[in-house]
Each structure stands twice: as C-alpha cells, then as structure tokens.
Design an enzyme around this catalytic site. Structure first.
Site, PDB file in Angstrom:
ATOM      1  N   CYS A   7      -2.447  -2.152   7.741  1.00 25.91           N
ATOM      2  CA  CYS A   7      -2.130  -3.404   6.357  1.00 25.91           C
ATOM      3  C   CYS A   7      -0.435  -4.506   6.723  1.00 25.91           C
ATOM      4  CB  CYS A   7      -1.855  -2.670   4.979  1.00 25.91           C
ATOM      5  SG  CYS A   7      -4.301  -2.538   5.314  1.00 25.91           S
ATOM      6  N   LYS A  42      -7.272  -5.332  -2.913  1.00 22.81           N
ATOM      7  CA  LYS A  42      -7.965  -5.055  -2.069  1.00 22.81           C
ATOM      8  C   LYS A  42      -8.705  -3.715  -1.702  1.00 22.81           C
ATOM      9  CE  LYS A  42      -3.488  -4.134   1.154  1.00 22.81           C
ATOM     10  NZ  LYS A  42      -4.632  -2.901   2.226  1.00 22.81           N
ATOM     11  N   ASP A  98       0.682  -1.419  -0.098  1.00 22.70           N
ATOM     12  CA  ASP A  98       0.051   0.354   0.322  1.00 22.70           C
ATOM     13  C   ASP A  98       0.498   1.382   0.068  1.00 22.70           C
ATOM     14  OD1 ASP A  98      -2.349  -1.776   0.127  1.00 22.70           O
ATOM     15  OD2 ASP A  98      -3.029  -1.381   1.672  1.00 22.70           O
TER      16      ASP A  98
HETATM   17  C1  VGL Z   1      -4.563   0.371   5.633  1.00 22.65           C
HETATM   18  C2  VGL Z   1      -6.516   1.778   7.098  1.00 22.65           C
HETATM   19  C3  VGL Z   1      -7.312   1.727   5.911  1.00 22.65           C
HETATM   20  C4  VGL Z   1      -3.219   0.356   5.282  1.00 22.65           C
HETATM   21  C5  VGL Z   1      -5.900   0.378   4.275  1.00 22.65           C
HETATM   22  O1  VGL Z   1      -2.628   0.469   4.252  1.00 22.65           O
HETATM   23  O2  VGL Z   1      -2.788   0.131   6.182  1.00 22.65           O
HETATM   24  N1  VGL Z   1      -5.121   1.344   6.574  1.00 22.65           N
HETATM   25  N2  VGL Z   1      -6.889   1.173   4.566  1.00 22.65           N
END
Ligand code: VGL
Ligand code: ZN
Length: 199
Positions: free
Chosen positions: A153, A108, A10
């Site tokens: 994540c 995702k 991410d």
């Molecule tokens: C994430 C909160 C919501 C992350 C993704 O990548 O850690 N955190 N969506």
C-alpha cells in the site's frame, strides 16, 4: 503556495504483530509516525476496509491459499488472509497511533470485487478514491508517506502520487514491508526509478 501533507498508510491492528496479516515489526514504527504527525500541518490516514468475503481474501476462492496470485478481470491479484474487515478490531487503527489530528481518513478496498492497495486508485488503476481531488482542492502538492506495508500500500500510493503530479517522499524508517517473493527490493527500486524520494 504549495502545502505539504503526511499520508499515514494502513497502521491497523491486522497489519501489526498478532493481526491477521501481520507485518514483521509493524508496530515498531508507531512512535516515529506519531512524531511526524506532530510535525505536519496536514495529516491524512488511510484505512484498509474490506467487506466480509472480499475478493482479495483466499477464503473467497475455493482451493486457493493465502499469498497465491490469481487473475482478476483487472489483472493479477495476490490473495490474502481475511484482514481489515469493516467494523472489526483488526480494521481499527493501532491503539498507540495518535490519529486525533488527522483531517481525513480515506477508506479503500470496500468494493467486494476489487482490491485497492493505493490511496489514489483501486487495483484496476482506473477507479479513483477521491484523494487526489481532495489534496489538489486544498493546494497540497508535497506528500510524505509512512506506514504499512512498504511494498504494497505505501509503494502503490507513492507511485500513483508521482503519476498524478504530486511530489512524493517515502520515509522508509517509518514503514515496514511484507516482502513477498522479493517484493520489497522490487518495489523500492520501482519507486526510486519513478522519482519517489526515499528517505
Ligand atoms: C495491504 C495487502 C492487502 C497493505 C492491504 O496495507 O499493504 N496489503 N491489503
Ligand atoms: Zn487489504
């Protein structure tokens, strides 16, 4: 022979300074992550990829505010600011990330009714993303995780990796955390207890 892979979690504009769910210093890891990408033979990226109006967004729950928790059918869920909406600039990878070499991008969080922190399972801990099967089929068993956010994540992915029988290392120097109500210390401890190597 056991192969190893780098899983880059991410590293998207919305998790970097100026983004909708900015992680402090999130962009500071990019040069180190690029060096690691160059070192590994196999690289996979994850991309948080929500439809507009996703159920993890506080804006989808009247009267609720970001960072509150609610009960979803699959368990407790933290509510977030709208982030990583499919097709937006915020959902794109950080412009400095050298992602060309990546062999797989696993998206995702694309189901409206369920969030997915982990690269392996959605937050019901039952719906698979397909990543475990992909890695097994390719004979990859040794995983190194980097990216954002350490305590969400990245941690959920590393914990699921160990549960699924992979060996997992988290390069903490190539991660940054959100740290919501002590979540960074709690998740770091949880990873250590589960047998995730913290490096
Ligand atoms: C994430 C909160 C919501 C992350 C993704 O990548 O850690 N955190 N969506
Ligand atoms: Zn998200």
């Amino acid at each position: 022979m056991s192969e190893r892979a780098l899983i880059v979690v991410d590293i998207q504009n919305d998790f970097c300074p100026g983004g909708a769910l900015a992680v402090a210093d999130g962009d500071a890891i990019v040069p180190l992550v690029n060096r690691l990408i160059a070192e590994f033979d196999h690289v996979a990226l994850t991309q948080d990829w929500h439809p507009a109006g996703h159920s993890s967004f506080a804006s989808s729950h009247p009267g609720r505010r970001p960072f509150e928790a609610i009960d979803m059918p699959y368990g407790p869920q933290t509510l977030w600011p709208d982030h990583c909406v499919q097709g937006t600039k915020g959902a794109q990878f950080h412009p400095g990330l050298d992602w060309t070499k990546a062999q797989l991008v696993i998206r995702k969080g694309f189901r409206a009714g369920i969030d997915s922190y982990s690269a392996f399972f959605e937050n019901d801990h039952a719906t698979p993303t397909g990543l475990a099967g992909y890695l097994r089929e390719r004979g990859i068993s040794d995983l190194t995780f980097v990216g954002l956010a350490t305590d969400f994540c990245v941690a959920y992915s590393a914990l699921d990796a160990v549960r699924a029988g992979f060996s997992a290392t988290v390069r903490l120097d190539a991660c940054r955390g959100i740290d919501l109500a002590g979540s960074l210390a709690a998740m770091t401890q949880k990873m250590a207890q589960a047998g995730v190597r913290l490096a």
